[in-house]
Scaffold this motif. Structure first.
Motif, short mmCIF file in Angstrom:
data_model
loop_
_atom_site.label_atom_id
_atom_site.label_comp_id
_atom_site.label_asym_id
_atom_site.label_seq_id
_atom_site.Cartn_x
_atom_site.Cartn_y
_atom_site.Cartn_z
N ALA A 37 9.95 2.20 -7.72
CA ALA A 37 8.50 2.82 -7.94
C ALA A 37 7.62 1.82 -8.06
O ALA A 37 6.30 1.94 -7.66
CB ALA A 37 8.71 3.88 -8.97
N ARG A 38 7.83 1.04 -8.70
CA ARG A 38 7.00 -0.16 -9.07
C ARG A 38 6.56 -0.93 -7.73
O ARG A 38 5.36 -1.31 -7.52
CB ARG A 38 7.58 -0.99 -10.11
CG ARG A 38 6.43 -2.29 -10.42
CD ARG A 38 7.00 -3.16 -11.73
NE ARG A 38 8.26 -3.94 -11.28
CZ ARG A 38 8.73 -4.77 -11.71
NH1 ARG A 38 8.51 -5.01 -13.05
NH2 ARG A 38 9.78 -5.25 -11.22
N ALA A 43 2.77 -1.57 -2.95
CA ALA A 43 2.62 -1.40 -1.63
C ALA A 43 1.40 -0.48 -1.49
O ALA A 43 0.52 -0.85 -0.57
CB ALA A 43 3.68 -1.16 -0.91
N LEU A 44 1.10 0.33 -2.01
CA LEU A 44 0.06 1.49 -2.12
C LEU A 44 -1.10 0.98 -2.53
O LEU A 44 -2.11 1.25 -1.77
CB LEU A 44 0.27 2.75 -2.68
CG LEU A 44 1.53 3.56 -2.13
CD1 LEU A 44 1.94 4.71 -3.14
CD2 LEU A 44 1.17 4.23 -0.72
N GLU A 45 -1.09 0.17 -3.53
CA GLU A 45 -2.33 -0.51 -4.13
C GLU A 45 -2.78 -1.69 -2.88
O GLU A 45 -4.07 -2.05 -2.99
CB GLU A 45 -2.10 -1.20 -5.71
CG GLU A 45 -2.24 -0.28 -6.49
CD GLU A 45 -1.69 -0.62 -7.91
OE1 GLU A 45 -1.24 -1.75 -7.84
OE2 GLU A 45 -1.75 -0.04 -8.76
N GLN A 46 -1.97 -2.29 -2.35
CA GLN A 46 -2.38 -3.11 -1.24
C GLN A 46 -3.06 -2.60 -0.05
O GLN A 46 -3.89 -3.25 0.41
CB GLN A 46 -1.16 -3.88 -0.72
CG GLN A 46 -0.41 -4.91 -1.74
CD GLN A 46 -1.54 -6.16 -2.08
OE1 GLN A 46 -2.00 -6.44 -1.26
NE2 GLN A 46 -1.33 -6.59 -3.33
N LYS A 47 -2.94 -1.45 0.25
CA LYS A 47 -3.63 -0.66 1.22
C LYS A 47 -4.97 -0.19 1.00
O LYS A 47 -5.73 -0.12 1.93
CB LYS A 47 -2.61 0.84 1.75
CG LYS A 47 -1.52 0.38 2.20
CD LYS A 47 -0.72 1.96 2.89
CE LYS A 47 0.65 1.47 3.28
NZ LYS A 47 1.01 2.53 4.04
#
Length: 48
Positions: A37-38, A43-47
């Protein structure tokens, strides 16, 4: 400390072992899910 449980030892010691394995498995499962999850969150924050 006396670990002799008499006739009940054949039932108690395996129960302790199974409980220890279950707790260890639950801990490993939780930690691996948390790490996944981390990683997904990173990865989502990088987008953005």
């Amino acid at each position: 400390m006396n670990f002799d449980m008499g006739a009940y030892g054949a039932y108690i010691w395996p129960a302790y072992a199974i409980s220890a394995l279950a707790l260890t498995g639950a801990t490993v499962w939780t930690v691996t899910a948390w790490r996944a999850a981390r990683k997904k969150l990173a990865a989502l924050e990088q987008k953005k």
